[in-house]
Design a protein around this motif. Structure first.
Motif, PDB file in Angstrom:
ATOM      1  N   PHE A  34      52.746  43.087  48.796  1.00  0.00           N
ATOM      2  CA  PHE A  34      52.866  41.736  49.357  1.00  0.00           C
ATOM      3  C   PHE A  34      53.986  40.961  48.666  1.00  0.00           C
ATOM      4  O   PHE A  34      54.791  40.288  49.311  1.00  0.00           O
ATOM      5  CB  PHE A  34      51.550  40.972  49.217  1.00  0.00           C
ATOM      6  CG  PHE A  34      50.480  41.413  50.179  1.00  0.00           C
ATOM      7  CD1 PHE A  34      50.793  42.005  51.395  1.00  0.00           C
ATOM      8  CD2 PHE A  34      49.144  41.227  49.871  1.00  0.00           C
ATOM      9  CE1 PHE A  34      49.812  42.398  52.279  1.00  0.00           C
ATOM     10  CE2 PHE A  34      48.143  41.617  50.748  1.00  0.00           C
ATOM     11  CZ  PHE A  34      48.480  42.204  51.958  1.00  0.00           C
ATOM     12  N   ALA A  35      54.013  41.037  47.344  1.00  0.00           N
ATOM     13  CA  ALA A  35      55.028  40.297  46.585  1.00  0.00           C
ATOM     14  C   ALA A  35      56.429  40.755  46.961  1.00  0.00           C
ATOM     15  O   ALA A  35      57.344  39.932  47.144  1.00  0.00           O
ATOM     16  CB  ALA A  35      54.799  40.488  45.084  1.00  0.00           C
ATOM     17  N   LYS A  36      56.597  42.065  47.134  1.00  0.00           N
ATOM     18  CA  LYS A  36      57.916  42.601  47.466  1.00  0.00           C
ATOM     19  C   LYS A  36      58.347  42.157  48.853  1.00  0.00           C
ATOM     20  O   LYS A  36      59.483  41.727  49.060  1.00  0.00           O
ATOM     21  CB  LYS A  36      57.884  44.124  47.381  1.00  0.00           C
ATOM     22  CG  LYS A  36      59.228  44.780  47.666  1.00  0.00           C
ATOM     23  CD  LYS A  36      59.135  46.293  47.533  1.00  0.00           C
ATOM     24  CE  LYS A  36      60.489  46.938  47.842  1.00  0.00           C
ATOM     25  NZ  LYS A  36      60.406  48.415  47.753  1.00  0.00           N
ATOM     26  N   ARG A  37      57.430  42.244  49.799  1.00  0.00           N
ATOM     27  CA  ARG A  37      57.765  41.862  51.166  1.00  0.00           C
ATOM     28  C   ARG A  37      58.067  40.358  51.264  1.00  0.00           C
ATOM     29  O   ARG A  37      58.973  39.936  51.991  1.00  0.00           O
ATOM     30  CB  ARG A  37      56.634  42.257  52.119  1.00  0.00           C
ATOM     31  CG  ARG A  37      56.612  43.743  52.409  1.00  0.00           C
ATOM     32  CD  ARG A  37      55.293  44.205  52.970  1.00  0.00           C
ATOM     33  NE  ARG A  37      54.939  43.520  54.200  1.00  0.00           N
ATOM     34  CZ  ARG A  37      53.755  43.648  54.802  1.00  0.00           C
ATOM     35  NH1 ARG A  37      52.834  44.429  54.275  1.00  0.00           N
ATOM     36  NH2 ARG A  37      53.501  43.005  55.917  1.00  0.00           N
ATOM     37  N   TYR A  38      57.321  39.568  50.522  1.00  0.00           N
ATOM     38  CA  TYR A  38      57.544  38.125  50.532  1.00  0.00           C
ATOM     39  C   TYR A  38      58.928  37.807  49.955  1.00  0.00           C
ATOM     40  O   TYR A  38      59.670  36.989  50.506  1.00  0.00           O
ATOM     41  CB  TYR A  38      56.462  37.417  49.717  1.00  0.00           C
ATOM     42  CG  TYR A  38      56.593  35.910  49.720  1.00  0.00           C
ATOM     43  CD1 TYR A  38      56.206  35.162  50.823  1.00  0.00           C
ATOM     44  CD2 TYR A  38      57.110  35.243  48.610  1.00  0.00           C
ATOM     45  CE1 TYR A  38      56.329  33.777  50.833  1.00  0.00           C
ATOM     46  CE2 TYR A  38      57.246  33.865  48.602  1.00  0.00           C
ATOM     47  CZ  TYR A  38      56.852  33.134  49.721  1.00  0.00           C
ATOM     48  OH  TYR A  38      56.983  31.779  49.721  1.00  0.00           O
TER      49      TYR A  38
END
Length: 407
Positions: free
Chosen positions: A161-165
């Motif tokens: 999630f953090a990477k995609r955000y």
């Protein structure tokens, strides 16, 4: 605190082999085992399965074998079919929003799961549940109550999630519900242990937090198992890469041949994760490979026979080994080679794909360019090669796929 007895320390060490136990490690697992015995209350050991595909592979058996160990010690295995969660799809490790499955797709894919699992553990003694039975019945108020027990900040600690955000890629709010739903499953079935692959760390630990939020005094422990690499020795085994995947539904011949294709540096890892080989023997194999006292091919042959026999019996493994030696080692042709009617001028590339020797034209091109396609033993390097012959020829694709071409 109750004194921990040696019997349960040893059991915990055995169960923790090849695994990571969170959050309290071997000691907390030993206390759970001892408490279960003293109170005559077997642990409820959960494995959740989203039937996103209809068949299983050897990578799945790493976790299944651990379930078998808990089952052998008298604990209750709870096999949870993700009838509801599969309709969202687990975003773990993915770089984009996952497509949802229909109810019909879920039911179809789940159809063969337990038959395949029974090759590893006793499914008849397991408790089988479907999370659609409770998740589909939740009211909107109950769903909001569940969501209130976790923050957006907690969700964003997940690497994917953090990477995609950070990359500006979309994250659907629905995806946040996947780990929440999986966590609530642990509440619904009152799990004491949850098993999963190492990519399930966030989801399984969230189950522990949600259990505590719903009042469970001793929340579940999490036992994480390694993700097995495919036959390339690099990428985790997955149906996404069929050329490197060994399915439980593979024939004995294909299973044996694929196992013989793994890199030498994967031999003891496969022995460790897929067989009952002892630690002492694993250390011996590593030493023998390192000092050159054994040919890795011979050890690989033992590995292939051991695993193939588990799923196809000794006779199936013996026959697969004999054929492998004949075809690969002695450069022979299988006895059961199939005949295929082919017109002169047929593209070898098209034929390889049509016969199912590769899963795509791209894979077929790579196989030809790499020298993996032969006609009567002669390599074909041209992807545009047209097949021409008078009587019959033998087409070989890779090490194990053959067809006799006739008019």
């Amino acid at each position: 605190m109750t004194e921990l007895r040696e019997e349960f320390i040893e059991q915990a060490k055995f169960l923790a082999r090849n695994a990571e136990v969170l959050p309290g490690g071997v000691e907390e697992l030993a206390y759970k085992l001892q408490y279960a015995k003293d109170n005559n209350k077997p642990l409820r050991v959960k494995l959740g399965m989203d039937p996103t595909r209809p068949d299983l592979h050897l990578g799945h058996t790493v976790v299944m074998r651990k379930l078998k160990e808990f089952q052998a010690l008298g604990h209750k295995i709870v096999l949870l079919v993700g009838g509801a969660t599969a309709m969202i799809g687990d975003p773990s490790g993915k770089s984009e929003t996952r497509p949802a499955l229909s109810k019909e797709q879920v039911e179809e894919n789940a159809g063969t799961y337990f038959e395949q699992m029974s090759k590893v553990l006793d499914v008849s003694k397991a408790e089988v549940v479907n999370n659609a039975d409770w998740l589909h019945k939740m009211t909107f108020t109950e769903l909001l109550s569940l969501a209130s027990k976790v923050t957006v900040a907690q969700m964003m600690t997940r690497d994917d999630f953090a990477k995609r955000y950070a990359e500006g890629k979309p994250i659907s709010i629905v995806e946040f519900y996947y780990p929440l739903m999986q966590a609530y499953d642990s509440v619904a079935i009152d799990a004491d242990i949850e098993l999963g692959g190492s990519d399930q760390r966030f989801n399984t630990l969230l189950g522990r937090d949600i259990q505590a939020a719903y009042g469970k005094k001793y929340p579940q422990l999490v036992v994480l198992l390694p993700l097995l690499e495919g036959t390339d020795g690099v990428v985790k085994m997955s149906k996404t890469y069929p050329e490197h995947c060994i399915s439980l539904t593979d024939s004995a011949k294909d299973m044996f041949g694929k196992l013989m294709s793994i890199p030498d540096n994967m031999i003891t890892r496969y022995f460790s994760l897929l067989t009952d080989t002892t630690k002492e023997d694993l250390e011996k194999y590593d030493k023998e490979i390192a000092d050159g006292s054994i040919n890795p091919r011979d050890l690989k042959m033992k590995l292939a026979h051991t695993i193939t026999a588990e799923y196809h019996g000794n006779d199936g493994a013996d026959k697969a080994q004999e054929e492998f030696i004949n075809v690969v080692s002695n450069k022979g042709v299988p006895d059961d080679i199939k005949e295929v009617n082919v017109e002169n001028g047929k593209s070898v590339l098209d034929l390889i794909v049509e016969l199912g020797f590769t899963s795509s034209r791209g894979e077929a091109k790579r196989l030809i360019q790499g020298g993996g396609v032969k006609i009567d033993g002669n390599k074909i390097a041209d992807t545009g090669y047209a097949i021409l012959f008078d009587d019959s020829v033998v087409l070989q694709a890779g090490k194990r796929k053959f067809a006799k071409l006739v008019h």
